[in-house]
Design a protein around this motif. Structure first.
Motif, PDB file in Angstrom:
ATOM      1  N   TYR A 130      53.922  40.674  35.366  1.00  0.00           N
ATOM      2  CA  TYR A 130      53.295  39.391  35.706  1.00  0.00           C
ATOM      3  C   TYR A 130      52.820  39.370  37.159  1.00  0.00           C
ATOM      4  O   TYR A 130      51.671  39.023  37.436  1.00  0.00           O
ATOM      5  N   TYR A 155      48.643  39.731  41.300  1.00  0.00           N
ATOM      6  CA  TYR A 155      48.104  40.320  42.535  1.00  0.00           C
ATOM      7  C   TYR A 155      46.740  40.958  42.276  1.00  0.00           C
ATOM      8  O   TYR A 155      45.806  40.803  43.062  1.00  0.00           O
ATOM      9  N   ARG A 156      46.615  41.647  41.141  1.00  0.00           N
ATOM     10  CA  ARG A 156      45.349  42.317  40.820  1.00  0.00           C
ATOM     11  C   ARG A 156      44.219  41.287  40.690  1.00  0.00           C
ATOM     12  O   ARG A 156      43.114  41.502  41.169  1.00  0.00           O
ATOM     13  N   GLN A 157      44.534  40.170  40.077  1.00  0.00           N
ATOM     14  CA  GLN A 157      43.484  39.168  39.865  1.00  0.00           C
ATOM     15  C   GLN A 157      43.149  38.390  41.135  1.00  0.00           C
ATOM     16  O   GLN A 157      41.996  38.049  41.373  1.00  0.00           O
ATOM     17  N   ILE A 158      44.151  38.076  41.923  1.00  0.00           N
ATOM     18  CA  ILE A 158      43.899  37.261  43.111  1.00  0.00           C
ATOM     19  C   ILE A 158      43.378  38.123  44.257  1.00  0.00           C
ATOM     20  O   ILE A 158      42.413  37.750  44.931  1.00  0.00           O
ATOM     21  N   GLY A 159      44.022  39.247  44.481  1.00  0.00           N
ATOM     22  CA  GLY A 159      43.589  40.137  45.544  1.00  0.00           C
ATOM     23  C   GLY A 159      44.164  39.740  46.892  1.00  0.00           C
ATOM     24  O   GLY A 159      44.486  38.576  47.139  1.00  0.00           O
ATOM     25  N   HIS A 188      42.388  36.829  49.120  1.00  0.00           N
ATOM     26  CA  HIS A 188      42.612  35.433  48.762  1.00  0.00           C
ATOM     27  C   HIS A 188      44.083  35.035  48.870  1.00  0.00           C
ATOM     28  O   HIS A 188      44.391  33.881  49.151  1.00  0.00           O
ATOM     29  N   TYR A 219      37.552  31.730  46.217  1.00  0.00           N
ATOM     30  CA  TYR A 219      39.017  31.656  46.307  1.00  0.00           C
ATOM     31  C   TYR A 219      39.581  30.940  45.067  1.00  0.00           C
ATOM     32  O   TYR A 219      40.512  31.430  44.427  1.00  0.00           O
ATOM     33  N   ALA A 266      39.378  32.979  42.029  1.00  0.00           N
ATOM     34  CA  ALA A 266      40.425  34.016  41.988  1.00  0.00           C
ATOM     35  C   ALA A 266      41.728  33.437  41.469  1.00  0.00           C
ATOM     36  O   ALA A 266      42.382  34.037  40.609  1.00  0.00           O
ATOM     37  N   ILE A 267      42.112  32.246  41.966  1.00  0.00           N
ATOM     38  CA  ILE A 267      43.403  31.708  41.502  1.00  0.00           C
ATOM     39  C   ILE A 267      43.275  31.039  40.122  1.00  0.00           C
ATOM     40  O   ILE A 267      44.266  30.702  39.506  1.00  0.00           O
ATOM     41  N   GLY A 313      42.039  32.849  37.950  1.00  0.00           N
ATOM     42  CA  GLY A 313      42.184  34.066  37.162  1.00  0.00           C
ATOM     43  C   GLY A 313      40.864  34.602  36.636  1.00  0.00           C
ATOM     44  O   GLY A 313      40.839  35.330  35.642  1.00  0.00           O
ATOM     45  N   MET A 314      39.755  34.269  37.324  1.00  0.00           N
ATOM     46  CA  MET A 314      38.442  34.735  36.850  1.00  0.00           C
ATOM     47  C   MET A 314      38.132  36.134  37.358  1.00  0.00           C
ATOM     48  O   MET A 314      38.596  36.532  38.426  1.00  0.00           O
ATOM     49  N   ARG A 347      36.268  38.938  39.259  1.00  0.00           N
ATOM     50  CA  ARG A 347      35.648  38.773  40.584  1.00  0.00           C
ATOM     51  C   ARG A 347      34.116  38.797  40.567  1.00  0.00           C
ATOM     52  O   ARG A 347      33.477  38.028  41.277  1.00  0.00           O
TER      53      ARG A 347
END
Lengths: 266, 305
Positions: free
Chosen positions: A53, A58-62, A65, B96, B99-100, B102-103, B105
């Motif tokens: 999870y 982390y992979r999705q948010i980066g 961000h 931003y 990203a949160i 969950g899309m 990039r």
């Protein structure tokens, strides 16, 4: 078995037929809810493991961000490192090995503390809370990932600083220093997060921040022999176990934070 | 389908909402009530940001609490007070939030640009938001709520700060959005929802008062709204006897729009007019004092004024 034996006599009126049936115990509302939750739990895809999870998050948010306030974090960390080194120099100047270990054990959570306290204070202050809470990864899930990374970064930085002390002041055993530092950091971090999540008011939430140095200081002054025995004579595996217990407690708190769905904490 | 089943909400001892039963399918739903009536609380409950004190909210038959993250994946939400990072550009902020949410990039960048164009902010997408007006910030808020192409869109006073041209543009956008998804918006600007909403929800004392088509709600006041030209001396008498819905100064006196009690015999000089939703709103919530129940009543399944 004869199929007809399952049939009820149909010559009787329906109400009379029902009288032959045994009474049915209808479940209570709470029991119904429990069973529905159980069915949903079984039917819906299960949550992935904690590691999967957080890695996916982390992979999705980066990094960009997740640490959008990187400049502030780096500044605070540098300030913390400065204070750490300054007090370390003071401790080493005393040419006292016991004091050096006391210092490592007491001050190791410092970096974690400054970064975390500033982060939580900022979390309450900013007015993006509502919109961030409505996103897939809400404020608490973001916070938990950040806290996890703060702890990891602080472990590495502490290790470097202990290495520095050990190299500069030959009488500090490197391995003992590392284990003391790591176990104190993780025990502190687990208790800190527990206080933040469970504390009903600001005093309860930040109690541990004051209690940790006080507890160490009072023990070191009131019971110096016992305290130094704890730091210098206890076998290393005990500290390794304490470190593992700290990590376990910390992850447990992080998982609790990930599960927060609504309401304002901190 | 979003279903509200017996929902109530308390803050300590203060009861804000009580026994709400509602269903929201595809379409635009306007939530109308005066300030402090619990609109924002209801929207926060629908967005899953607050847990109800009693009852439950279901999406496609499943409780929001169980759906959790999966509900937020299909949710777009604009809070009443849209927060932002002043040093961010709208494009950076949108990325931003994408990203949160969950899309992906790459999709996030193109979608952000597309939406900023839609709300007429394409040309300022690289400018810091601290230089923006209230209306521009609100438009960023509307754009971010659409980022993940939500199936449920909840907008808390979306037109606050928008100028008339932007309002008209928003209403048109609303109509388009409501064709494929559930759009629920709160407002106290009746004209924002009168033409765009398929159904209007009105709250009264924390309870549901009415949920129906705007035309059906307007009919509640049919034959009871008039306009009359009055002199300065006549106007005071009207103010005390009837429910004032609007007035404007005219040469030689005033033109008054007012509603009368059922059964009142109109004077010859009065001109009967079609009631609008705003008339109903003003009539229902007239002279509302804290704790007082407004004048609309519910008789069984029937709503009367």
């Amino acid at each position: 078995m004869n199929k007809s034996s399952h049939r009820l006599p149909n010559s009787e009126p329906e109400s009379n037929l029902l009288a032959f049936l045994p009474p049915v115990d209808y479940p209570s509302e709470s029991e119904e809810r429990r069973q529905v939750a159980g069915i949903l739990e079984t039917a819906l895809p299960g949550r992935p493991s904690f590691l999967v999870y957080v890695t996916e998050m982390y992979r999705q948010i980066g990094f960009r961000h997740l640490f959008r306030d990187l400049t502030e974090i780096v500044f605070v960390l540098l300030l913390g490192i400065g204070v750490w080194i300054f007090t370390a120099l003071f401790a080493m100047e005393q040419r006292n090995t016991e004091l050096a270990y006391t210092f490592i054990f007491t001050v190791s959570p410092l970096l974690y503390l400054v970064v975390s306290v500033i982060f939580f204070a900022e979390l309450r202050r900013r007015d993006t809370y509502a919109v961030e809470m409505s996103c897939r990864y809400n404020v608490y899930q973001l916070a938990s990932l950040r806290m996890l990374m703060f702890a990891a970064v602080c472990l590495v930085l502490n290790a470097l600083l202990v290495g520095l002390i050990s190299a500069a002041y030959g009488r500090v055993d490197m391995l003992r220093g590392l284990l003391l530092s790591a176990s104190s950091l993780m025990l502190f971090a687990a208790a800190f997060l527990y206080g933040m999540l469970r504390g009903k008011n600001a005093a309860m939430r930040y109690l541990w921040v004051v209690a940790w140095p006080m507890l160490n200081l009072v023990t070191a002054i009131a019971q110096p022999a016992f305290y130094h025995l704890l730091l210098m004579q206890v076998p290393l595996y005990v500290y390794a176990l304490l470190f593992a217990a700290g990590v376990w407690g910390y992850i447990r708190q992080i998982r609790r934070m990930i599960a927060i769905r609504s309401g304002v904490l901190f | 389908m979003l279903t509200v089943h017996g929902v109530g909400k308390r803050y300590g001892n203060a009861r804000v909402l009580e026994g709400l039963d509602l269903e929201f399918g595809k379409g635009v739903y306007g939530l109308l009530a005066p300030n402090g009536a619990g609109k924002t609380t209801l929207l926060k409950l629908l967005a899953g940001l607050l847990p109800p004190t009693e009852g439950e909210i279901l999406y496609e038959g499943q409780p929001l609490a169980v759906l959790d993250e999966r509900y937020r994946l299909i949710l777009g939400y604009l809070p009443q007070r849209f927060g932002y990072y002043p040093n961010d550009t709208p494009l950076k902020y949108m990325q931003y939030l994408a990203a949160i949410k969950g899309m992906d990039r790459r999709k996030a960048l193109s979608r952000s640009e597309e939406l900023l164009d839609l709300v007429a902010l394409g040309e300022v997408k690289h400018k810091k938001m601290k230089t923006f007006s209230g209306g521009m910030i609100q438009r960023v808020g509307i754009a971010q709520a659409l980022l993940n192409d939500p199936r449920v869109l909840i907008l808390d006073e979306p037109t606050a700060g928008l100028d008339p041209k932007e309002r008209a543009r928003f209403r048109s956008l609303l109509t388009q959005l409501g064709r494929q998804r559930t759009v629920i918006l709160s407002t106290h600007v009746v004209s924002d929802v009168e033409s765009a909403a398929n159904e209007i929800v009105m709250l009264q004392g924390g309870k549901l008062w009415v949920k129906d088509h705007p035309e059906a709600i307007c009919k509640l006041l049919a034959g009871r709204v008039y306009e009359a030209q009055l002199t300065d001396t006549e106007i005071e008498d009207f103010r005390t006897r009837y429910v004032l819905l609007g007035e404007r100064s005219e040469p030689g006196g005033w033109k008054l729009r007012f509603a009368v009690e059922d059964g009142t015999v109109p004077a010859d000089s009065w001109q009967g007019v079609e009631p609008g939703l705003e008339d109903v709103f003003l009539y229902v919530y007239r002279d509302r004092q804290p704790g007082n129940v407004p004048s609309g009543t519910i008789w069984g399944d029937e709503v009367r004024l």
